[in-house]
Design a protein around this motif. Sequence first.
Motif, PDB file in Angstrom:
ATOM      1  N   PHE A 131       0.855  -1.187   0.000  1.00  0.00           N
ATOM      2  CA  PHE A 131       0.000   0.000   0.000  1.00  0.00           C
ATOM      3  C   PHE A 131       0.887   1.231   0.000  1.00  0.00           C
ATOM      4  O   PHE A 131       1.602   1.501   0.958  1.00  0.00           O
ATOM      5  N   CYS A 132       0.859   1.933  -1.110  1.00  0.00           N
ATOM      6  CA  CYS A 132       1.662   3.151  -1.215  1.00  0.00           C
ATOM      7  C   CYS A 132       0.778   4.254  -1.783  1.00  0.00           C
ATOM      8  O   CYS A 132       0.107   4.070  -2.788  1.00  0.00           O
ATOM      9  N   TYR A 133       0.733   5.376  -1.104  1.00  0.00           N
ATOM     10  CA  TYR A 133      -0.043   6.524  -1.622  1.00  0.00           C
ATOM     11  C   TYR A 133       0.769   7.799  -1.457  1.00  0.00           C
ATOM     12  O   TYR A 133       0.245   8.843  -1.172  1.00  0.00           O
ATOM     13  N   GLN A 134       2.079   7.615  -1.706  1.00  0.00           N
ATOM     14  CA  GLN A 134       2.953   8.740  -1.420  1.00  0.00           C
ATOM     15  C   GLN A 134       3.006   9.791  -2.527  1.00  0.00           C
ATOM     16  O   GLN A 134       3.545  10.864  -2.315  1.00  0.00           O
ATOM     17  N   CYS A 135       2.455   9.494  -3.704  1.00  0.00           N
ATOM     18  CA  CYS A 135       2.547  10.521  -4.752  1.00  0.00           C
ATOM     19  C   CYS A 135       1.229  10.654  -5.520  1.00  0.00           C
ATOM     20  O   CYS A 135       0.313   9.849  -5.382  1.00  0.00           O
ATOM     21  N   SER A 136       1.178  11.681  -6.347  1.00  0.00           N
ATOM     22  CA  SER A 136      -0.057  12.002  -7.066  1.00  0.00           C
ATOM     23  C   SER A 136      -0.388  11.007  -8.172  1.00  0.00           C
ATOM     24  O   SER A 136      -1.487  11.021  -8.710  1.00  0.00           O
ATOM     25  N   GLN A 137       0.575  10.128  -8.505  1.00  0.00           N
ATOM     26  CA  GLN A 137       0.282   9.127  -9.553  1.00  0.00           C
ATOM     27  C   GLN A 137      -0.462   7.924  -8.984  1.00  0.00           C
ATOM     28  O   GLN A 137      -0.807   6.994  -9.720  1.00  0.00           O
ATOM     29  N   THR A 138      -0.675   7.885  -7.691  1.00  0.00           N
ATOM     30  CA  THR A 138      -1.197   6.689  -7.021  1.00  0.00           C
ATOM     31  C   THR A 138      -2.458   6.133  -7.692  1.00  0.00           C
ATOM     32  O   THR A 138      -3.326   6.895  -8.143  1.00  0.00           O
ATOM     33  N   ALA A 139      -2.561   4.820  -7.751  1.00  0.00           N
ATOM     34  CA  ALA A 139      -3.637   4.166  -8.511  1.00  0.00           C
ATOM     35  C   ALA A 139      -5.023   4.587  -8.028  1.00  0.00           C
ATOM     36  O   ALA A 139      -5.318   4.501  -6.829  1.00  0.00           O
ATOM     37  N   GLY A 149      -4.373   4.570  -3.795  1.00  0.00           N
ATOM     38  CA  GLY A 149      -3.169   3.886  -3.331  1.00  0.00           C
ATOM     39  C   GLY A 149      -2.802   2.749  -4.267  1.00  0.00           C
ATOM     40  O   GLY A 149      -3.689   2.079  -4.799  1.00  0.00           O
ATOM     41  N   CYS A 150      -1.518   2.536  -4.463  1.00  0.00           N
ATOM     42  CA  CYS A 150      -1.059   1.408  -5.285  1.00  0.00           C
ATOM     43  C   CYS A 150      -1.010   0.178  -4.382  1.00  0.00           C
ATOM     44  O   CYS A 150      -0.316   0.181  -3.356  1.00  0.00           O
ATOM     45  N   THR A 151      -1.747  -0.846  -4.727  1.00  0.00           N
ATOM     46  CA  THR A 151      -1.863  -2.016  -3.845  1.00  0.00           C
ATOM     47  C   THR A 151      -1.325  -3.310  -4.446  1.00  0.00           C
ATOM     48  O   THR A 151      -1.210  -4.311  -3.744  1.00  0.00           O
ATOM     49  N   ALA A 175       1.059  -3.167  -7.574  1.00  0.00           N
ATOM     50  CA  ALA A 175       2.369  -2.689  -8.010  1.00  0.00           C
ATOM     51  C   ALA A 175       2.229  -1.190  -8.212  1.00  0.00           C
ATOM     52  O   ALA A 175       1.122  -0.681  -8.403  1.00  0.00           O
ATOM     53  N   GLY A 176       3.334  -0.489  -8.128  1.00  0.00           N
ATOM     54  CA  GLY A 176       3.267   0.957  -8.262  1.00  0.00           C
ATOM     55  C   GLY A 176       3.085   1.395  -9.702  1.00  0.00           C
ATOM     56  O   GLY A 176       3.669   0.805 -10.610  1.00  0.00           O
ATOM     57  N   VAL A 177       2.268   2.420  -9.892  1.00  0.00           N
ATOM     58  CA  VAL A 177       2.135   3.034 -11.213  1.00  0.00           C
ATOM     59  C   VAL A 177       3.513   3.504 -11.691  1.00  0.00           C
ATOM     60  O   VAL A 177       3.844   3.466 -12.872  1.00  0.00           O
ATOM     61  N   CYS A 178       4.340   3.894 -10.719  1.00  0.00           N
ATOM     62  CA  CYS A 178       5.674   4.400 -11.047  1.00  0.00           C
ATOM     63  C   CYS A 178       6.664   3.277 -11.377  1.00  0.00           C
ATOM     64  O   CYS A 178       7.754   3.545 -11.842  1.00  0.00           O
ATOM     65  N   GLY A 179       6.287   2.033 -11.097  1.00  0.00           N
ATOM     66  CA  GLY A 179       7.204   0.918 -11.346  1.00  0.00           C
ATOM     67  C   GLY A 179       7.713   0.285 -10.062  1.00  0.00           C
ATOM     68  O   GLY A 179       8.381  -0.753 -10.094  1.00  0.00           O
ATOM     69  N   THR A 234      11.983  10.278  -3.579  1.00  0.00           N
ATOM     70  CA  THR A 234      12.235  10.377  -5.017  1.00  0.00           C
ATOM     71  C   THR A 234      12.002   9.016  -5.660  1.00  0.00           C
ATOM     72  O   THR A 234      12.611   8.028  -5.269  1.00  0.00           O
ATOM     73  N   ASN A 235      11.128   8.952  -6.613  1.00  0.00           N
ATOM     74  CA  ASN A 235      10.806   7.669  -7.246  1.00  0.00           C
ATOM     75  C   ASN A 235      11.785   7.354  -8.373  1.00  0.00           C
ATOM     76  O   ASN A 235      11.396   7.048  -9.492  1.00  0.00           O
ATOM     77  N   VAL A 236      13.054   7.445  -8.049  1.00  0.00           N
ATOM     78  CA  VAL A 236      14.052   7.136  -9.074  1.00  0.00           C
ATOM     79  C   VAL A 236      14.978   6.009  -8.618  1.00  0.00           C
ATOM     80  O   VAL A 236      15.662   5.409  -9.433  1.00  0.00           O
TER      81      VAL A 236
HETATM   82  S1  SF4 Z   1       3.074   5.627  -8.112  1.00  0.00           S
HETATM   83 FE1  SF4 Z   1       4.768   4.753  -6.903  1.00  0.00          FE
HETATM   84  S2  SF4 Z   1       5.287   6.283  -5.355  1.00  0.00           S
HETATM   85 FE2  SF4 Z   1       3.308   6.854  -6.264  1.00  0.00          FE
HETATM   86  S3  SF4 Z   1       1.818   5.951  -4.865  1.00  0.00           S
HETATM   87 FE3  SF4 Z   1       2.164   4.432  -6.499  1.00  0.00          FE
HETATM   88  S4  SF4 Z   1       3.807   3.114  -5.740  1.00  0.00           S
HETATM   89 FE4  SF4 Z   1       3.755   4.936  -4.465  1.00  0.00          FE
END
Ligand code: SF4
Length: 203
Positions: A7-15, A19-21, A23-27, A76-78
């Motif tokens: 569960f990650c909701y740390q950025c504006s790209q979040t699913a 929240g990404c549950t 895999a992350g949208v960012c990878g 930083t999502n890098v």
């Molecule tokens: S896109 Fe990546 S950093 Fe952003 S909420 Fe999803 S997993 Fe987290």
Amino acid sequence: MENINMFCYQCSQTAGGKGCTKAGVCGKDATLAKLQDNLIFALKGISAYLYHAGELGYRDKELEKFISKSLYSTLTNVNFDSASFVRAGLDAGRINIDVMRLLKKAHIESFGEPEPAKVSTGTKKGKGIIVTGHSLKLLDELLQKTEGTGINVYTHSELLPAHGYPALRKYQHLAGNIGKAWYDQKDVFSEYPFPILAPPTAP
Ligand code: SF4
């Protein structure tokens, strides 16, 4: 209940904006998300200890640098290198010991070597203030300000060890300890007609 792998909701790209549950949208994958969560959890504890040492004038640039660097690595999502977050988690374990050592030094040099002490539980007749959290500095300042006023000061729950320090125990109006674990503090506090004093780091 849905089995959530991460569960990650740390950025504006979040699913779905929630929240990404899976895999992350960012990878970011679930393993990396968990390693970052683990690091953040450790940083919270390290920061709390460092904050209380800092209140007493004890600082450590290396510890501060570790917190900044580690926080930045999660923001930083890098950096998707799991191995580097395993190393950071292990470093956090070592740093945790260092920061506890620093806080212990700060407490002993400020309030004396702690000794076993008898501590009353419950309250006495009269006015009182309850101090919660973990800040011996806050407690010390309150004890100084309330000395001779007839107001009793009580520690709450995990502030119990404060009674062992000579420079705090010397105050006659440090009247005792109330409460149990922090999670039931809402119920405990509602039993007493006293104001509650809490530092910014209190849960
Ligand atoms: S896109 Fe990546 S950093 Fe952003 S909420 Fe999803 S997993 Fe987290």
